[in-house]
Design a protein around this motif. Structure first.
Motif, PDB file in Angstrom:
ATOM      1  N   LEU A   1       0.814  -1.211   0.000  1.00 22.58           N
ATOM      2  CA  LEU A   1       0.000   0.000   0.000  1.00 22.58           C
ATOM      3  C   LEU A   1       0.852   1.267   0.000  1.00 22.58           C
ATOM      4  CD1 LEU A   1      -2.890  -0.912   2.497  1.00 22.58           C
ATOM      5  CD2 LEU A   1      -3.014  -0.734   0.004  1.00 22.58           C
ATOM      6  N   LEU A   2       2.109   1.170   0.415  1.00 22.38           N
ATOM      7  CA  LEU A   2       2.970   2.346   0.516  1.00 22.38           C
ATOM      8  C   LEU A   2       4.044   2.395  -0.573  1.00 22.38           C
ATOM      9  CD1 LEU A   2       3.596   2.452   4.381  1.00 22.38           C
ATOM     10  CD2 LEU A   2       1.990   3.844   3.067  1.00 22.38           C
ATOM     11  N   GLN A   3       4.120   1.399  -1.423  1.00 20.09           N
ATOM     12  CA  GLN A   3       5.201   1.329  -2.393  1.00 20.09           C
ATOM     13  C   GLN A   3       5.022   2.328  -3.541  1.00 20.09           C
ATOM     14  OE1 GLN A   3       5.616  -2.708  -3.775  1.00 20.09           O
ATOM     15  NE2 GLN A   3       5.960  -3.528  -1.705  1.00 20.09           N
ATOM     16  N   THR A   4       6.137   2.787  -4.080  1.00 13.86           N
ATOM     17  CA  THR A   4       6.120   3.540  -5.323  1.00 13.86           C
ATOM     18  C   THR A   4       6.244   2.556  -6.481  1.00 13.86           C
ATOM     19  OG1 THR A   4       8.521   3.788  -5.328  1.00 13.86           O
ATOM     20  CG2 THR A   4       7.239   5.532  -4.239  1.00 13.86           C
ATOM     21  N   GLU A   5       5.970   3.041  -7.681  1.00 14.19           N
ATOM     22  CA  GLU A   5       6.093   2.161  -8.839  1.00 14.19           C
ATOM     23  C   GLU A   5       7.529   1.688  -9.010  1.00 14.19           C
ATOM     24  OE1 GLU A   5       5.213   2.035 -13.670  1.00 14.19           O
ATOM     25  OE2 GLU A   5       4.557   3.755 -12.450  1.00 14.19           O
ATOM     26  N   ALA A   6       8.491   2.595  -8.832  1.00 13.75           N
ATOM     27  CA  ALA A   6       9.897   2.219  -9.013  1.00 13.75           C
ATOM     28  C   ALA A   6      10.320   1.175  -7.990  1.00 13.75           C
ATOM     29  CB  ALA A   6      10.781   3.460  -8.902  1.00 13.75           C
ATOM     30  N   TYR A   7       9.888   1.328  -6.738  1.00 11.20           N
ATOM     31  CA  TYR A   7      10.230   0.357  -5.700  1.00 11.20           C
ATOM     32  C   TYR A   7       9.590  -0.989  -6.021  1.00 11.20           C
ATOM     33  CZ  TYR A   7      10.692  -1.716  -1.030  1.00 11.20           C
ATOM     34  OH  TYR A   7      10.983  -2.546   0.029  1.00 11.20           O
ATOM     35  N   SER A   8       8.318  -0.979  -6.416  1.00 13.61           N
ATOM     36  CA  SER A   8       7.631  -2.223  -6.744  1.00 13.61           C
ATOM     37  C   SER A   8       8.325  -2.948  -7.889  1.00 13.61           C
ATOM     38  CB  SER A   8       6.172  -1.940  -7.124  1.00 13.61           C
ATOM     39  OG  SER A   8       5.428  -1.486  -6.018  1.00 13.61           O
ATOM     40  N   ARG A   9       8.672  -2.204  -8.923  1.00  6.24           N
ATOM     41  CA  ARG A   9       9.316  -2.826 -10.084  1.00  6.24           C
ATOM     42  C   ARG A   9      10.690  -3.382  -9.720  1.00  6.24           C
ATOM     43  NH1 ARG A   9       6.773  -2.184 -14.881  1.00  6.24           N
ATOM     44  NH2 ARG A   9       5.030  -0.702 -14.931  1.00  6.24           N
ATOM     45  N   ALA A  10      11.377  -2.735  -8.789  1.00  8.76           N
ATOM     46  CA  ALA A  10      12.662  -3.265  -8.335  1.00  8.76           C
ATOM     47  C   ALA A  10      12.468  -4.632  -7.679  1.00  8.76           C
ATOM     48  CB  ALA A  10      13.316  -2.293  -7.355  1.00  8.76           C
ATOM     49  N   LEU A  11      11.363  -4.788  -6.946  1.00  8.35           N
ATOM     50  CA  LEU A  11      11.065  -6.078  -6.333  1.00  8.35           C
ATOM     51  C   LEU A  11      10.671  -7.115  -7.384  1.00  8.35           C
ATOM     52  CD1 LEU A  11       8.902  -4.924  -3.268  1.00  8.35           C
ATOM     53  CD2 LEU A  11      11.330  -5.513  -3.269  1.00  8.35           C
ATOM     54  N   PHE A  12       9.813  -6.701  -8.319  1.00  8.71           N
ATOM     55  CA  PHE A  12       9.318  -7.643  -9.318  1.00  8.71           C
ATOM     56  C   PHE A  12      10.433  -8.164 -10.222  1.00  8.71           C
ATOM     57  CE2 PHE A  12       5.132  -5.054  -9.187  1.00  8.71           C
ATOM     58  CZ  PHE A  12       4.725  -5.738  -8.053  1.00  8.71           C
ATOM     59  N   THR A  13      11.344  -7.291 -10.615  1.00  7.77           N
ATOM     60  CA  THR A  13      12.395  -7.702 -11.554  1.00  7.77           C
ATOM     61  C   THR A  13      13.407  -8.652 -10.922  1.00  7.77           C
ATOM     62  OG1 THR A  13      13.654  -5.695 -11.019  1.00  7.77           O
ATOM     63  CG2 THR A  13      12.216  -5.619 -12.960  1.00  7.77           C
ATOM     64  N   GLU A  14      13.466  -8.679  -9.597  1.00 11.23           N
ATOM     65  CA  GLU A  14      14.405  -9.574  -8.915  1.00 11.23           C
ATOM     66  C   GLU A  14      13.724 -10.835  -8.385  1.00 11.23           C
ATOM     67  OE1 GLU A  14      17.654  -9.204  -8.850  1.00 11.23           O
ATOM     68  OE2 GLU A  14      17.407  -7.375 -10.044  1.00 11.23           O
ATOM     69  N   GLN A  15      12.448 -10.999  -8.701  1.00 11.00           N
ATOM     70  CA  GLN A  15      11.707 -12.153  -8.177  1.00 11.00           C
ATOM     71  C   GLN A  15      12.181 -13.439  -8.831  1.00 11.00           C
ATOM     72  OE1 GLN A  15       7.566 -11.384  -7.455  1.00 11.00           O
ATOM     73  NE2 GLN A  15       6.968 -13.463  -7.994  1.00 11.00           N
ATOM     74  N   LEU A  16      12.165 -14.522  -8.063  1.00 11.66           N
ATOM     75  CA  LEU A  16      12.533 -15.846  -8.560  1.00 11.66           C
ATOM     76  C   LEU A  16      11.407 -16.838  -8.284  1.00 11.66           C
ATOM     77  CD1 LEU A  16      16.250 -16.002  -7.367  1.00 11.66           C
ATOM     78  CD2 LEU A  16      15.422 -15.647  -9.702  1.00 11.66           C
ATOM     79  N   PRO A  17      11.022 -17.661  -9.268  1.00 12.79           N
ATOM     80  CA  PRO A  17      11.482 -17.662 -10.650  1.00 12.79           C
ATOM     81  C   PRO A  17      11.207 -16.313 -11.327  1.00 12.79           C
ATOM     82  CG  PRO A  17      10.168 -19.616 -10.159  1.00 12.79           C
ATOM     83  CD  PRO A  17       9.982 -18.681  -9.019  1.00 12.79           C
ATOM     84  N   PRO A  18      11.979 -15.955 -12.352  1.00 12.30           N
ATOM     85  CA  PRO A  18      11.822 -14.647 -12.990  1.00 12.30           C
ATOM     86  C   PRO A  18      10.442 -14.462 -13.602  1.00 12.30           C
ATOM     87  CG  PRO A  18      13.888 -15.694 -13.638  1.00 12.30           C
ATOM     88  CD  PRO A  18      13.086 -16.738 -12.922  1.00 12.30           C
ATOM     89  N   LEU A  19       9.963 -13.219 -13.592  1.00 13.70           N
ATOM     90  CA  LEU A  19       8.694 -12.866 -14.223  1.00 13.70           C
ATOM     91  C   LEU A  19       8.964 -12.259 -15.591  1.00 13.70           C
ATOM     92  CD1 LEU A  19       6.894 -11.109 -11.205  1.00 13.70           C
ATOM     93  CD2 LEU A  19       6.775 -13.521 -11.875  1.00 13.70           C
ATOM     94  N   ASP A  20       8.062 -12.490 -16.546  1.00 14.83           N
ATOM     95  CA  ASP A  20       8.212 -11.818 -17.834  1.00 14.83           C
ATOM     96  C   ASP A  20       7.558 -10.435 -17.749  1.00 14.83           C
ATOM     97  OD1 ASP A  20       5.402 -12.059 -18.254  1.00 14.83           O
ATOM     98  OD2 ASP A  20       5.649 -13.981 -19.280  1.00 14.83           O
ATOM     99  N   ASP A  21       7.701  -9.645 -18.799  1.00 14.34           N
ATOM    100  CA  ASP A  21       7.221  -8.261 -18.783  1.00 14.34           C
ATOM    101  C   ASP A  21       5.717  -8.188 -18.525  1.00 14.34           C
ATOM    102  OD1 ASP A  21       9.777  -7.418 -19.272  1.00 14.34           O
ATOM    103  OD2 ASP A  21       9.484  -7.070 -21.421  1.00 14.34           O
ATOM    104  N   GLU A  22       4.961  -9.098 -19.126  1.00 13.83           N
ATOM    105  CA  GLU A  22       3.509  -9.079 -18.957  1.00 13.83           C
ATOM    106  C   GLU A  22       3.120  -9.348 -17.505  1.00 13.83           C
ATOM    107  OE1 GLU A  22      -0.486 -11.379 -20.674  1.00 13.83           O
ATOM    108  OE2 GLU A  22       1.464 -11.614 -21.666  1.00 13.83           O
ATOM    109  N   GLN A  23       3.812 -10.270 -16.866  1.00 13.26           N
ATOM    110  CA  GLN A  23       3.525 -10.581 -15.467  1.00 13.26           C
ATOM    111  C   GLN A  23       3.879  -9.402 -14.557  1.00 13.26           C
ATOM    112  OE1 GLN A  23       5.964 -14.105 -15.432  1.00 13.26           O
ATOM    113  NE2 GLN A  23       4.193 -15.476 -15.328  1.00 13.26           N
ATOM    114  N   ILE A  24       4.993  -8.750 -14.858  1.00 10.78           N
ATOM    115  CA  ILE A  24       5.393  -7.584 -14.060  1.00 10.78           C
ATOM    116  C   ILE A  24       4.359  -6.478 -14.188  1.00 10.78           C
ATOM    117  CG2 ILE A  24       7.080  -5.704 -13.906  1.00 10.78           C
ATOM    118  CD1 ILE A  24       9.247  -7.765 -14.555  1.00 10.78           C
TER     119      ILE A  24
END
Length: 281
Positions: free
Chosen positions: A122-145
């Protein structure tokens, strides 16, 4: 079930199909038009906003339980809406185990969150969220992000659209010191948090790095109160979540949260620390 362990059906946080949401929305629309009602007219009768009715009919929003029950009666739907609701898929981008809690969030009058791992969604910015998503394992593709960020951004409207809900956050100081995404991302995040706390219904306290006693060492927790004054709790781990409705268990977590409020920095001191950390970046 008083304590329910919820895990993803596929063992992942990937989006599921939204066909059932769209189908449910189409059914609501058909019954509304059969009753000769506009979206505004139905909204008035079920005591939800016209925007909520529109989102549900378009299959973009999981209908709250109160909406289903009220619409069923108002539209004289012969039990069709209740039956259709059983098969609803979760929102895209939201893990299956979080679905039940997300639905309760939308009608909560109090929501308390303690986090020691990452800044709450609820408090995240888009940039912070995307930093988390791009480092997720197994990796996510662009559509999932994109789907995950869209779902997170949708949830964040709660802070804007529910001014009568009391939001309390206790966050560990190290969450900001970690600098997830880098210094610029962290600076933007701190500025966003400082802006968010300007709202009268949002409180944020920082748990300092050095604290002799700490009531939250067992991990993160969330607590909420419904309009019926029922309390529920939710704890999340690596691959699933635990939904808690047993009053005795919820009471234990309430006591711990109350103690942490006294152990964390005051509201004013928390804001001062955030400003100091922003200045140090």
């Amino acid at each position: 079930m008083e304590v329910q362990n919820m895990t993803g059906g596929t063992g992942s946080g990937e989006p599921e199909s939204t066909d059932s949401l769209k189908t449910f929305g189409a059914v609501v629309k058909a019954f509304r038009e059969r009753a000769g009602l506009t979206q505004e007219g139905l909204a008035l009768l079920v005591r939800f906003s016209p925007q909520t009715v529109a989102s549900i009919e378009q299959g973009r929003r999981l209908p709250p339980p109160d909406f289903i029950e009220r619409a069923e009666e108002v539209l004289d739907a012969f039990g069709v809406l209740r039956a259709a609701a059983v098969h609803l898929a979760r929102k895209p981008g939201i893990a299956a185990w979080f679905r039940q809690w997300a639905a309760l969030e939308e009608r909560a009058i109090s929501l308390y969150t303690y986090e020691c791992r990452l800044i709450p969604g609820l408090l995240q910015t888009e940039a912070y969220s995307r930093a988390l998503f791009t480092e997720q394992l197994p990796p996510l593709d662009d559509e999932q992000i994109e789907a995950q960020w869209a779902a997170r951004a949708e949830r964040q409207r709660l802070l804007r659209e529910r001014p009568n809900t009391a939001y309390s956050f206790i966050l560990e100081e190290h969450l900001f010191l970690r600098r997830t995404g880098g210094a610029e991302v962290t600076r933007e995040l701190i500025e966003h948090v400082l802006e968010t706390v300007e709202a009268r219904n949002v409180e944020i306290q920082i748990m300092p790095l050095e604290r002799k006693t700490h009531a939250g060492l067992d991990g993160p927790m969330q607590l909420l109160e419904t309009p019926e004054n029922q309390w529920f709790a939710y704890n999340e781990g690596q691959r699933g979540g635990l939904f808690i409705s047993d009053p005795k268990e919820v009471s234990v977590l309430q006591m711990r949260y109350a103690r942490m409020r006294s152990q964390a920095l005051s509201l004013d001191d928390s804001l001062s620390l955030l400003k100091q950390m922003r200045g140090a970046l």
